[in-house]
Design a protein around this motif. Structure first.
Motif, PDB file in Angstrom:
ATOM      1  N   ARG A  20       0.840  -1.210   0.000  1.00  0.00           N
ATOM      2  CA  ARG A  20       0.000   0.000   0.000  1.00  0.00           C
ATOM      3  C   ARG A  20       0.869   1.253   0.000  1.00  0.00           C
ATOM      4  NH1 ARG A  20      -4.822  -0.423   4.102  1.00  0.00           N
ATOM      5  NH2 ARG A  20      -5.289   1.575   3.142  1.00  0.00           N
ATOM      6  N   ARG A  21       1.984   1.210   0.719  1.00  0.00           N
ATOM      7  CA  ARG A  21       2.896   2.358   0.720  1.00  0.00           C
ATOM      8  C   ARG A  21       3.492   2.549  -0.675  1.00  0.00           C
ATOM      9  NH1 ARG A  21       3.432   7.197   1.576  1.00  0.00           N
ATOM     10  NH2 ARG A  21       5.529   7.953   1.960  1.00  0.00           N
ATOM     11  N   LEU A  22       3.811   1.444  -1.345  1.00  0.00           N
ATOM     12  CA  LEU A  22       4.321   1.533  -2.714  1.00  0.00           C
ATOM     13  C   LEU A  22       3.374   2.366  -3.570  1.00  0.00           C
ATOM     14  CD1 LEU A  22       5.720   0.641  -5.445  1.00  0.00           C
ATOM     15  CD2 LEU A  22       4.081  -1.226  -5.397  1.00  0.00           C
ATOM     16  N   TYR A  23       2.085   2.026  -3.544  1.00  0.00           N
ATOM     17  CA  TYR A  23       1.135   2.741  -4.398  1.00  0.00           C
ATOM     18  C   TYR A  23       1.039   4.212  -4.020  1.00  0.00           C
ATOM     19  CZ  TYR A  23      -0.012  -1.781  -6.290  1.00  0.00           C
ATOM     20  OH  TYR A  23       0.077  -3.000  -6.905  1.00  0.00           O
ATOM     21  N   ALA A  24       1.100   4.526  -2.739  1.00  0.00           N
ATOM     22  CA  ALA A  24       1.078   5.927  -2.323  1.00  0.00           C
ATOM     23  C   ALA A  24       2.277   6.676  -2.906  1.00  0.00           C
ATOM     24  CB  ALA A  24       1.077   6.028  -0.801  1.00  0.00           C
ATOM     25  N   LEU A  26       4.000   5.727  -5.606  1.00  0.00           N
ATOM     26  CA  LEU A  26       3.995   5.609  -7.067  1.00  0.00           C
ATOM     27  C   LEU A  26       3.100   6.634  -7.745  1.00  0.00           C
ATOM     28  CD1 LEU A  26       4.901   3.868  -9.551  1.00  0.00           C
ATOM     29  CD2 LEU A  26       2.866   2.470  -9.129  1.00  0.00           C
ATOM     30  N   PHE A  27       1.925   6.859  -7.192  1.00  0.00           N
ATOM     31  CA  PHE A  27       0.934   7.671  -7.884  1.00  0.00           C
ATOM     32  C   PHE A  27       1.263   9.164  -7.906  1.00  0.00           C
ATOM     33  CE2 PHE A  27      -2.360   4.235  -6.693  1.00  0.00           C
ATOM     34  CZ  PHE A  27      -1.938   3.454  -7.758  1.00  0.00           C
ATOM     35  N   GLU A  28       2.029   9.639  -6.949  1.00  0.00           N
ATOM     36  CA  GLU A  28       2.340  11.072  -6.929  1.00  0.00           C
ATOM     37  C   GLU A  28       3.294  11.470  -8.060  1.00  0.00           C
ATOM     38  OE1 GLU A  28       4.217  14.392  -3.973  1.00  0.00           O
ATOM     39  OE2 GLU A  28       3.070  12.765  -3.099  1.00  0.00           O
ATOM     40  N   ARG A  34      -1.826   5.894 -12.441  1.00  0.00           N
ATOM     41  CA  ARG A  34      -3.024   5.773 -11.597  1.00  0.00           C
ATOM     42  C   ARG A  34      -4.223   5.223 -12.352  1.00  0.00           C
ATOM     43  NH1 ARG A  34      -5.833   4.123  -8.418  1.00  0.00           N
ATOM     44  NH2 ARG A  34      -6.767   5.101  -6.607  1.00  0.00           N
ATOM     45  N   ARG A  35      -4.330   5.534 -13.649  1.00  0.00           N
ATOM     46  CA  ARG A  35      -5.478   5.108 -14.457  1.00  0.00           C
ATOM     47  C   ARG A  35      -5.589   3.593 -14.574  1.00  0.00           C
ATOM     48  NH1 ARG A  35      -3.705   3.125 -19.141  1.00  0.00           N
ATOM     49  NH2 ARG A  35      -1.675   3.791 -19.889  1.00  0.00           N
ATOM     50  N   CYS A  92       9.908   3.177  -6.735  1.00  0.00           N
ATOM     51  CA  CYS A  92       8.995   3.451  -5.616  1.00  0.00           C
ATOM     52  C   CYS A  92       8.951   2.299  -4.616  1.00  0.00           C
ATOM     53  CB  CYS A  92       7.613   3.792  -6.152  1.00  0.00           C
ATOM     54  SG  CYS A  92       7.636   5.344  -7.098  1.00  0.00           S
ATOM     55  N   MET A  93       9.097   1.067  -5.089  1.00  0.00           N
ATOM     56  CA  MET A  93       9.128  -0.065  -4.159  1.00  0.00           C
ATOM     57  C   MET A  93      10.389   0.002  -3.304  1.00  0.00           C
ATOM     58  SD  MET A  93       7.796  -2.657  -2.722  1.00  0.00           S
ATOM     59  CE  MET A  93       6.510  -3.467  -3.654  1.00  0.00           C
TER      60      MET A  93
END
Length: 139
Positions: A20-24, A26-28, A34-35, A92-93
């Motif tokens: 979940r932290r990865l996605y936080a 990654l998306f910024e 994000r799509r 990001c990971m």
């Protein structure tokens, strides 16, 4: 390899904390990614955690890795995942792992994980290359 195995405790964080932290993260910096995701990334974070665990359990089984990661790469290509997105994922990971590991994160550990992610990326891209043109992103 031993240092990487020690850091596997990150996969046991509650609520899929690592993924979940990865996605936080990654998306910024990569808003175009994000799509590819549903509004709620929790199910995806859980699937990524499971996929990472399975991959790490099979590191010595080249046939399993080629088959499983090739199929995963083909699936990702059909969804619209591009080669540069693999680099964004790794960046990001590794940042998430560093953040959550704290002082235990070392250059050797970062190098070990980066090599692992590179191997995974190569196998997934080999599978992605088998996707016929026009089998674009999922709806």
């Amino acid at each position: 390899m031993r240092t990487r195995r020690h850091s596997l405790a990150l996969l046991a964080l509650p609520d899929d904390g690592l993924t979940r932290r990865l996605y936080a993260l990654l998306f910024e910096p990569y808003p175009g990614v994000r799509r590819l995701f549903a509004a709620d990334v929790r199910p995806q974070a859980a699937m990524l955690r499971t996929a990472m665990q399975a991959t790490l359990e099979h590191l010595g089984d080249r046939d399993w890795l080629s088959t499983a990661l090739g199929a995963l790469g083909a699936q990702h290509a059909a969804w619209g995942v591009t080669e540069p997105m693999y680099d964004a994922f790794e960046e990001c990971m590794l940042a998430a792992m560093c953040e959550l590991t704290g002082e235990g994160w070392t250059p050797a550990l970062a190098e070990d994980w980066s090599a692992t992610f590179g191997d995974v990326r190569d196998l997934m891209l080999a599978g992605a290359a088998r996707v016929p043109p026009g089998d674009g992103p999922r709806a």
